[in-house]
Design a protein around this motif. Structure first.
Motif, PDB file in Angstrom:
ATOM      1  N   PRO A 112       1.062  -1.212  -0.069  1.00  0.00           N
ATOM      2  CA  PRO A 112      -0.245   0.003   0.105  1.00  0.00           C
ATOM      3  C   PRO A 112       0.340   1.281   0.158  1.00  0.00           C
ATOM      4  O   PRO A 112       1.665   0.911   0.570  1.00  0.00           O
ATOM      5  CB  PRO A 112      -0.465  -0.555   0.992  1.00  0.00           C
ATOM      6  N   ILE A 113       0.402   2.666  -0.710  1.00  0.00           N
ATOM      7  CA  ILE A 113       1.169   3.437  -0.980  1.00  0.00           C
ATOM      8  C   ILE A 113       1.776   3.842   0.421  1.00  0.00           C
ATOM      9  O   ILE A 113       2.002   4.946   1.056  1.00  0.00           O
ATOM     10  CB  ILE A 113       0.381   4.528  -1.770  1.00  0.00           C
ATOM     11  N   GLN A 114       0.381   4.192   1.589  1.00  0.00           N
ATOM     12  CA  GLN A 114       0.743   4.618   2.935  1.00  0.00           C
ATOM     13  C   GLN A 114       1.919   4.035   3.757  1.00  0.00           C
ATOM     14  O   GLN A 114       2.283   4.557   4.733  1.00  0.00           O
ATOM     15  CB  GLN A 114      -0.696   4.292   3.610  1.00  0.00           C
ATOM     16  N   GLN A 115       2.754   2.588   3.025  1.00  0.00           N
ATOM     17  CA  GLN A 115       3.714   1.712   3.932  1.00  0.00           C
ATOM     18  C   GLN A 115       5.009   3.013   2.788  1.00  0.00           C
ATOM     19  O   GLN A 115       6.036   1.324   3.121  1.00  0.00           O
ATOM     20  CB  GLN A 115       3.713   0.251   3.703  1.00  0.00           C
ATOM     21  N   LEU A 116       4.789   3.534   1.960  1.00  0.00           N
ATOM     22  CA  LEU A 116       6.211   3.679   1.312  1.00  0.00           C
ATOM     23  C   LEU A 116       6.260   5.114   1.570  1.00  0.00           C
ATOM     24  O   LEU A 116       5.931   6.115   1.534  1.00  0.00           O
ATOM     25  CB  LEU A 116       5.600   3.564  -0.128  1.00  0.00           C
ATOM     26  N   GLN A 117       8.384   5.395   1.277  1.00  0.00           N
ATOM     27  CA  GLN A 117       8.528   6.723   0.997  1.00  0.00           C
ATOM     28  C   GLN A 117       9.538   6.671  -0.202  1.00  0.00           C
ATOM     29  O   GLN A 117      10.207   5.373  -0.608  1.00  0.00           O
ATOM     30  CB  GLN A 117       9.254   7.503   2.303  1.00  0.00           C
ATOM     31  N   VAL A 118       9.579   7.814  -0.773  1.00  0.00           N
ATOM     32  CA  VAL A 118      10.338   7.836  -1.974  1.00  0.00           C
ATOM     33  C   VAL A 118      11.921   8.979  -1.481  1.00  0.00           C
ATOM     34  O   VAL A 118      11.586   9.405  -0.463  1.00  0.00           O
ATOM     35  CB  VAL A 118      10.081   8.212  -2.714  1.00  0.00           C
ATOM     36  N   SER A 119      12.696   8.511  -2.139  1.00  0.00           N
ATOM     37  CA  SER A 119      13.969   9.532  -1.580  1.00  0.00           C
ATOM     38  C   SER A 119      14.849   9.391  -2.863  1.00  0.00           C
ATOM     39  O   SER A 119      14.987   9.198  -3.872  1.00  0.00           O
ATOM     40  CB  SER A 119      14.887   8.381  -0.811  1.00  0.00           C
ATOM     41  N   PHE A 120      14.978  11.005  -3.358  1.00  0.00           N
ATOM     42  CA  PHE A 120      15.796  11.017  -4.792  1.00  0.00           C
ATOM     43  C   PHE A 120      16.866  12.662  -4.114  1.00  0.00           C
ATOM     44  O   PHE A 120      16.450  13.364  -3.624  1.00  0.00           O
ATOM     45  CB  PHE A 120      14.397  11.238  -5.583  1.00  0.00           C
ATOM     46  N   ASP A 121      17.662  12.663  -4.684  1.00  0.00           N
ATOM     47  CA  ASP A 121      17.812  13.890  -5.513  1.00  0.00           C
ATOM     48  C   ASP A 121      17.605  14.496  -6.707  1.00  0.00           C
ATOM     49  O   ASP A 121      16.732  14.726  -7.695  1.00  0.00           O
ATOM     50  CB  ASP A 121      19.607  13.397  -6.140  1.00  0.00           C
ATOM     51  N   ALA A 122      17.524  15.798  -6.299  1.00  0.00           N
ATOM     52  CA  ALA A 122      16.935  17.210  -7.323  1.00  0.00           C
ATOM     53  C   ALA A 122      17.864  17.973  -7.532  1.00  0.00           C
ATOM     54  O   ALA A 122      18.249  18.535  -6.354  1.00  0.00           O
ATOM     55  CB  ALA A 122      15.394  17.775  -6.989  1.00  0.00           C
ATOM     56  N   HIS A 123      18.082  18.747  -8.748  1.00  0.00           N
ATOM     57  CA  HIS A 123      18.639  19.349  -9.237  1.00  0.00           C
ATOM     58  C   HIS A 123      18.077  20.866 -10.713  1.00  0.00           C
ATOM     59  O   HIS A 123      17.581  20.707 -11.104  1.00  0.00           O
ATOM     60  CB  HIS A 123      20.176  18.842 -10.031  1.00  0.00           C
ATOM     61  N   ALA A 124      18.586  22.224  -9.238  1.00  0.00           N
ATOM     62  CA  ALA A 124      17.267  22.966 -10.318  1.00  0.00           C
ATOM     63  C   ALA A 124      18.220  24.176 -10.968  1.00  0.00           C
ATOM     64  O   ALA A 124      18.726  23.921 -10.229  1.00  0.00           O
ATOM     65  CB  ALA A 124      16.434  24.209  -8.921  1.00  0.00           C
TER      66      ALA A 124
END
Length: 194
Positions: A112-124
């Motif tokens: 289920p989505i509620q059990q997930l998280q995302v980690s990512f790098d962003a560059h503006a």
């Protein structure tokens, strides 16, 4: 890939041109899921052809015209947090198409989505760049996106790591989505990786 050839009595008809189709993806069970846009055959010159990946859905826009038009999102080469040139995903928004945002919906996951998280790098690439992370019920309909986080990078030309948890999400969405934000009024460029 397939072809079609009619068989009519004792004679065979002409063979059709080669066709192709993509099957619906089943939900991913393996967590963590990592997408670094490396070694998957993504063309970094796809700026003029767009981006597609197995089990990901994108909303593409075209900026410009002719053979020099840019299609977003696309896989780009850029220097990463370690100072190494790497592939990443470039997002943008086009003010000439009613401020149409671009987005990439990740594959559906078994948990289920509620059990997930995302980690990512962003560059503006520009000040004022804004993008959103959310959940959608239909990866082909941007109207089903429900924002979970709005990211406003505080620096340009610098990779920053973000973590977005979905434990507070209420809804039936099954697809995590990264996209340009609705409030952009000009083209902005943002890159995500890892």
């Amino acid at each position: 890939y397939y072809t079609i050839q009619p068989i009519c009595g004792a004679e065979n008809g002409n063979v059709s041109t080669v066709k192709s189709f993509t099957t619906v993806c089943v939900a991913f069970e393996q967590i963590p899921y990592t997408e670094d846009f490396e070694n998957k055959g993504y063309a970094t010159t796809a700026r003029h052809a767009g981006f597609s990946a197995p089990c990901m859905t994108t909303s593409q826009i075209k900026i410009g015209s002719g053979t020099t038009a840019d299609y977003y999102p696309f896989v780009s080469k850029i220097v990463n947090v370690s100072g190494v040139t790497t592939n990443c995903l470039a997002l943008s928004k086009n003010r000439t198409i009613s401020y149409k945002p671009t987005y990439v919906a990740m594959p559906k996951f078994e948990k289920p989505i509620q059990q997930l998280q995302v980690s990512f790098d962003a560059h503006a690439a520009e000040m004022g760049s804004v993008f959103r992370v959310g959940v959608m019920t239909d990866p082909y309909d941007s109207l089903t996106i429900k924002e979970v986080a709005v990211i406003r990078p505080k620096a340009i030309n610098e990779w920053i790591n973000y973590v977005v948890a979905f434990n507070s999400y209420i809804g039936s969405g099954e697809y995590i989505v990264f996209g340009t934000a609705k409030e952009w009024k000009t083209e902005k460029y943002l890159f995500i990786d890892n």
